[in-house]
Design an enzyme around this catalytic site. Structure first.
Site, short mmCIF file in Angstrom:
data_model
loop_
_atom_site.label_atom_id
_atom_site.label_comp_id
_atom_site.label_asym_id
_atom_site.label_seq_id
_atom_site.Cartn_x
_atom_site.Cartn_y
_atom_site.Cartn_z
N ASP A 83 0.83 -1.22 0.00
CA ASP A 83 0.00 0.00 0.00
C ASP A 83 0.86 1.26 0.00
O ASP A 83 0.45 2.29 -0.51
CB ASP A 83 -0.93 -0.02 1.21
CG ASP A 83 -1.81 -1.26 1.16
OD1 ASP A 83 -2.50 -1.44 0.16
OD2 ASP A 83 -1.75 -2.07 2.11
N LYS A 93 1.52 -2.63 4.44
CA LYS A 93 0.72 -3.62 3.73
C LYS A 93 -0.53 -3.92 4.56
O LYS A 93 -0.61 -3.54 5.71
CB LYS A 93 1.53 -4.91 3.55
CG LYS A 93 2.62 -4.76 2.51
CD LYS A 93 3.31 -6.07 2.20
CE LYS A 93 2.41 -7.25 2.02
NZ LYS A 93 1.35 -7.07 1.00
N GLY A 94 -1.51 -4.62 3.92
CA GLY A 94 -2.63 -5.11 4.70
C GLY A 94 -3.99 -4.51 4.38
O GLY A 94 -4.94 -4.72 5.12
N GLU A 102 1.32 -12.89 4.90
CA GLU A 102 2.29 -12.35 3.92
C GLU A 102 3.64 -12.13 4.58
O GLU A 102 4.69 -12.39 3.98
CB GLU A 102 1.74 -11.05 3.32
CG GLU A 102 0.58 -11.29 2.38
CD GLU A 102 -0.23 -10.06 2.04
OE1 GLU A 102 -1.09 -10.15 1.16
OE2 GLU A 102 -0.03 -9.00 2.67
#
Ligand code: 5RP
Length: 233
Positions: A83, A93-94, A102
């Site tokens: 992201d 991320k996420g 991940e």
């Protein structure tokens, strides 16, 4: 061309890194979905370890050979989206809520290549996105109260139906807006020290290279110098 087209440029470059003899981790998200489609088009003979049920379903439908992480201690390569990416290749991320698995698959991989479009590059993490934190439903209120003390604004992620978003691991996600993050290494550690936290979406020192899709193709960034040069261009 729109942002999705930029993602496709990066995804095709990522698929080109995969050799038939490799064991490759797959992250999640719309960019990784393009990577999976590109691998399928190429008829890849590699073996893949998906890190989310969504990637697993798509890769299986498109005929890629899949195995689970439990069968392997080391993977050759991990291909994943992000992201936000900062000049040191630290990540948030996420958005898909899959960052815990991940992070595990990335940590088992010899090389981690991040696949993004150019809108994901930032000077400092937190500029555009909150940090997702996977938390145990049992400890939700307590954990959110503790997370609040770190200085951000935590918010339980909800579905469009108004129910808590549930991860592949059966947990909740709390998104924390911190604004510009000065010390991501320290923050990553501090979040994970709170009881009830499973894992957070700050990935510090994990990525080895970044493939960036843009209007004219894909840039391969191997260093901070490459990143800053790309940002200046
Ligand atoms: C999922 C992730 C994704 O890789 C990240 O959200 C990027 O997604 P997209 O490629 O759809 O922009 O971290 O947990």
């Amino acid at each position: 061309m729109n942002v999705d087209g930029w993602k496709q440029f990066a995804a095709e470059a990522a698929a080109g890194l995969v050799r038939d003899e490799m064991l490759v981790g797959l992250g999640s998200g719309t960019t990784v979905a393009h990577v999976i489609r590109a691998l399928s088009r190429l008829g890849s003979g590699a073996t893949f370890v998906p890190s989310s049920s969504t990637s697993q379903r798509l890769a299986s439908k498109l005929g890629l050979r899949l195995e689970s992480l439990s069968a392997h201690k080391k993977l050759d390569l991990m291909l994943d989206g992000a992201d936000e990416v900062d000049p040191n290749f630290n990540l948030i991320k996420g958005r898909g809520g899959a960052h815990t698995r991940e992070k595990i698959v990335a940590s088992a991989s010899r090389r981690v290549v991040i696949v993004v479009d150019r809108t994901k590059l930032v000077r400092r993490l937190g500029e555009q996105m909150p940090v997702p934190v996977e938390v145990l439903p049992f400890a939700r209120e307590y954990t959110i109260a503790r997370l609040e003390k770190l200085g951000g604004k935590p918010k339980l992620r909800q579905t469009s139906a108004g129910t808590p978003f549930v991860t592949d691991n059966g947990n909740y996600i709390v998104d924390i807006e911190f604004g510009s993050i000065q010390r991501p290494t320290k923050l990553e550690r501090e979040i994970n020290r709170i009881p009830g936290v499973i894992e957070n979406g700050l990935f510090v020192g994990v990525a080895d290279a970044v493939l960036v899709g843009h209007e004219d193709g894909c840039a391969k960034l191997r260093s901070k110098r490459d990143f800053l040069k790309f940002m200046r261009a």
